[in-house]
Write a protein that holds these residues in place. Structure first.
Motif, short mmCIF file in Angstrom:
data_model
loop_
_atom_site.label_atom_id
_atom_site.label_comp_id
_atom_site.label_asym_id
_atom_site.label_seq_id
_atom_site.Cartn_x
_atom_site.Cartn_y
_atom_site.Cartn_z
N ALA A 27 9.18 78.81 49.08
CA ALA A 27 10.20 79.53 49.85
C ALA A 27 11.23 78.55 50.42
O ALA A 27 12.43 78.86 50.46
CB ALA A 27 9.55 80.32 50.97
N THR A 28 10.77 77.37 50.84
CA THR A 28 11.70 76.34 51.35
C THR A 28 12.65 75.88 50.25
O THR A 28 13.86 75.72 50.47
CB THR A 28 10.91 75.14 51.90
OG1 THR A 28 10.02 75.59 52.93
CG2 THR A 28 11.85 74.08 52.46
N GLN B 289 1.41 83.62 44.55
CA GLN B 289 2.83 83.85 44.29
C GLN B 289 3.44 84.82 45.30
O GLN B 289 4.62 84.71 45.65
CB GLN B 289 3.03 84.39 42.86
CG GLN B 289 2.61 83.45 41.77
CD GLN B 289 3.42 82.15 41.77
OE1 GLN B 289 4.37 81.98 42.52
NE2 GLN B 289 3.01 81.22 40.93
N PHE B 290 2.65 85.74 45.80
CA PHE B 290 3.11 86.64 46.85
C PHE B 290 3.41 85.83 48.11
O PHE B 290 4.45 86.03 48.77
CB PHE B 290 2.04 87.70 47.12
CG PHE B 290 2.44 88.71 48.16
CD1 PHE B 290 3.35 89.72 47.87
CD2 PHE B 290 1.89 88.67 49.43
CE1 PHE B 290 3.71 90.66 48.83
CE2 PHE B 290 2.24 89.60 50.39
CZ PHE B 290 3.15 90.59 50.09
N TYR B 291 2.51 84.90 48.43
CA TYR B 291 2.73 84.02 49.59
C TYR B 291 3.96 83.13 49.37
O TYR B 291 4.76 82.92 50.29
CB TYR B 291 1.48 83.15 49.81
CG TYR B 291 1.71 82.00 50.76
CD1 TYR B 291 1.83 82.20 52.12
CD2 TYR B 291 1.81 80.69 50.26
CE1 TYR B 291 2.05 81.14 52.99
CE2 TYR B 291 2.02 79.62 51.13
CZ TYR B 291 2.14 79.85 52.49
OH TYR B 291 2.36 78.80 53.34
N ASN B 292 4.12 82.63 48.13
CA ASN B 292 5.24 81.74 47.84
C ASN B 292 6.59 82.42 48.06
O ASN B 292 7.59 81.75 48.37
CB ASN B 292 5.18 81.26 46.38
CG ASN B 292 4.12 80.20 46.17
OD1 ASN B 292 3.68 79.56 47.13
ND2 ASN B 292 3.68 80.02 44.94
N PHE B 293 6.62 83.73 47.89
CA PHE B 293 7.88 84.46 48.08
C PHE B 293 8.32 84.41 49.55
O PHE B 293 9.51 84.35 49.84
CB PHE B 293 7.71 85.92 47.65
CG PHE B 293 8.98 86.73 47.73
CD1 PHE B 293 9.89 86.73 46.68
CD2 PHE B 293 9.27 87.49 48.86
CE1 PHE B 293 11.06 87.48 46.76
CE2 PHE B 293 10.43 88.24 48.96
CZ PHE B 293 11.33 88.23 47.90
N TYR C 62 11.91 83.80 42.86
CA TYR C 62 13.15 83.97 42.11
C TYR C 62 13.32 82.91 41.04
O TYR C 62 13.83 83.17 39.95
CB TYR C 62 14.32 83.91 43.10
CG TYR C 62 15.63 84.43 42.57
CD1 TYR C 62 15.93 85.79 42.62
CD2 TYR C 62 16.58 83.56 42.03
CE1 TYR C 62 17.15 86.28 42.16
CE2 TYR C 62 17.79 84.05 41.57
CZ TYR C 62 18.08 85.40 41.64
OH TYR C 62 19.27 85.88 41.17
N ASP C 63 12.89 81.69 41.36
CA ASP C 63 13.08 80.55 40.44
C ASP C 63 11.98 80.59 39.38
O ASP C 63 10.86 80.13 39.60
CB ASP C 63 13.00 79.25 41.23
CG ASP C 63 13.35 78.04 40.38
OD1 ASP C 63 13.81 78.23 39.25
OD2 ASP C 63 13.18 76.91 40.86
N SER C 64 12.29 81.13 38.21
CA SER C 64 11.29 81.26 37.16
C SER C 64 11.96 81.31 35.80
O SER C 64 13.19 81.27 35.70
CB SER C 64 10.47 82.55 37.36
OG SER C 64 11.27 83.69 37.13
N ASP C 65 11.14 81.42 34.75
CA ASP C 65 11.66 81.49 33.38
C ASP C 65 12.50 82.75 33.15
O ASP C 65 13.22 82.82 32.14
CB ASP C 65 10.51 81.48 32.38
CG ASP C 65 9.87 80.12 32.25
OD1 ASP C 65 10.39 79.16 32.83
OD2 ASP C 65 8.83 80.01 31.57
#
Length: 497
Positions: A378-379, A368-372, A38-41
């Motif tokens: 994610a933390t 990025q899929f894992y990061n979600f 979610y946190d992106s440009d």
């Protein structure tokens, strides 16, 4: 043709098999883009677009260093679908599908000139490669940026110009010029991609100066009219200097800082890019070497675009992978030329390299899929939500806040607007530290003195990059006090006057 080649050829040219494979490949490669953190440009462009849609003046009410078209697109998104990120990503997916269709049309035209008897097979191979690489998350980012939208207009520009070459109707040349004008006002350095067309106009008509002037006039007219429209808007709002600074001058200074290594960790991005750039560079060399031999205008223009693509990559300075997305159509068509014209041994090596490149690139994308779902990203997202919920609970809808960090995610999560036109601390730091001379920090302070935001989301600890901006750190220390502490952020509250 060997047995395994015949089987592969039969699968690709069979409509039922091919379209099923294509759809599955699209999903397989785009998965990480759909689940991009979610946190992106994304929210920077959306926030500026939203303020514009609500009557604000670009670069005065909200500021980011891009030309205005990306904000117009986001303004339309805000008016039509609000801030629903699911709807946004459906829209971005539709754009991706459309530019894949446009690429396929271009591939059919080009492959007919490479091998007229087997162009269906070659064009479909190119589409499979394009769909795969074009949708990987390191190249799409969140899919809301100038490169993603630029692909559509770039392909339309090229297709329109090829249409002009075939029937000489001025409409096609004007349409091509209009698409270029959109590209230019998406991102200034996209202007490079007009050079192959300009060069081809000059070379093919150099004996008739009137033809050169007339075709350049038709091609350039939309850009002139587009520029005049924006200049009129900004002139009426006393913001011409702000427009020029944000759209072009800041980015040129940013590029110098990037080349100096002051913007991003270059080595990491170069390694990521090598999975795409190195093999496709080698493939395109076959096309470029044969530039004089290829008499077909489509292959000549493709050669020009391949050369410009590499010049574009070299001049970037900051090697964020998504910057390269705009070059993909020409890189991949260069690969198809290699596919058809290389010697058997080189062909096998080339396909093997592409296979390993694809595996590495897809693995990088799936991070990025894992990061979600897990890991530190994610933390951080959970903490961002908690911080935003607290700020939302102690403010009203009309209150202004400041998020002294990168991006505009906190403004989206809290539903509160920024107390300054500058929504990301990064541009303030670059201006101050790199001595660009724009005085952004002073304007930032002036904005805050006018809006007096009640709360500031401020980095915790002592190692934040943004503490290097001593002028702003001093302002926050003198006008705010600690209200609540989280792991990575401190909520500051304005000291009563």
């Amino acid at each position: 043709m060997k047995l395994h080649n015949r089987i592969f050829h039969k699968i690709v040219t069979n409509n039922n098999y091919f379209w099923v494979i294509l759809v599955l490949l699209f999903i397989f490669s785009r998965l990480a883009t759909w689940f991009y953190p979610y946190d992106s440009d994304h929210w920077i462009f959306y926030y500026v677009g939203k303020i514009f849609a609500e009557g604000g003046i670009l670069y005065i009410s909200a500021w980011d260093h891009k030309p205005p078209v990306i904000f117009v697109i986001n303004a339309i998104m805000h008016l039509s679908m609000g801030d629903n990120i699911i709807f946004h990503r459906i829209l971005f997916t539709l754009f991706a599908i459309f530019d894949c269709f446009l690429f396929y049309r271009l591939a059919q035209i080009v492959t007919k000139k490479i091998n007229g008897t087997d162009f269906l097979y070659l064009s479909r191979i190119s589409l499979l490669v394009y769909v795969f690489f074009r949708n990987l998350s390191q190249f799409t980012s969140s899919a809301n940026n100038t490169e993603n939208f630029g692909l559509t207009f770039l392909l339309l520009m090229v297709l329109s110009y090829l249409g002009y070459l075939n029937n000489k109707k001025s409409f096609y040349l004007i349409t091509s010029g209009f698409c270029f004008s959109v590209l230019f006002f998406l991102k200034g350095n996209f202007a490079l991609f007009s050079l192959p067309i300009i060069l081809n106009i000059i070379i093919t008509n150099f004996k008739t100066i009137k033809k050169v002037i007339w075709q350049l006039f038709l091609y350039g007219l939309p850009l002139v009219l587009h520029a005049l429209a924006w200049l009129l808007y900004f002139y009426k709002n006393n913001a011409v200097n702000d427009f020029i600074t944000a759209s072009f001058i800041f980015s040129s200074k940013y590029m110098k800082s990037a080349w100096a290594g002051h913007v991003s960790p270059q080595g990491v991005f170069v390694i990521v890019l090598l999975s795409f750039v190195l093999p496709f560079f080698l493939y395109s060399l076959t096309l470029i070497k044969n530039l004089k031999k290829n008499r077909e205008p489509e292959l000549t223009i493709l050669s020009y675009f391949s050369i410009i693509s590499f010049i574009f990559i070299i001049m970037l300075g900051s090697f964020y992978p998504y910057y390269l997305l705009i070059t993909f159509p020409f890189m991949i068509l260069g690969f198809i030329y290699f596919w058809e014209n290389s010697k058997p041994k080189m062909f096998k090596v080339g396909v093997l390299v592409l296979l390993f490149s694809s595996i590495f690139a897809w693995s990088t994308s799936m991070k990025q899929f894992y990061n979600f779902f897990g890991g530190p990203v994610a933390t951080e997202a959970k903490e961002n939500k908690a911080v935003s919920e607290y700020v939302e609970s102690v403010t009203s809808k009309n209150d202004k806040i400041i998020a002294y960090t990168y991006g505009a995610t906190f403004y989206e999560l809290t539903g509160r607007n920024s107390g300054s036109r500058f929504i990301s601390a990064s541009v303030l730091l670059l201006d101050e530290r790199e001595k660009y001379g724009f005085g952004f920090s002073d304007i930032y302070i002036k904005d805050m003195e006018a809006s007096k935001p009640k709360f500031v989301i401020y980095p915790a600890g002592n190692d934040s990059l943004y503490f290097q901006n001593k002028k702003l750190v001093e302002y926050f220390e003198n006008h705010y006090f600690e209200n609540k502490t989280f792991k990575d952020y401190i909520i500051l509250k304005r000291t009563p006057n």
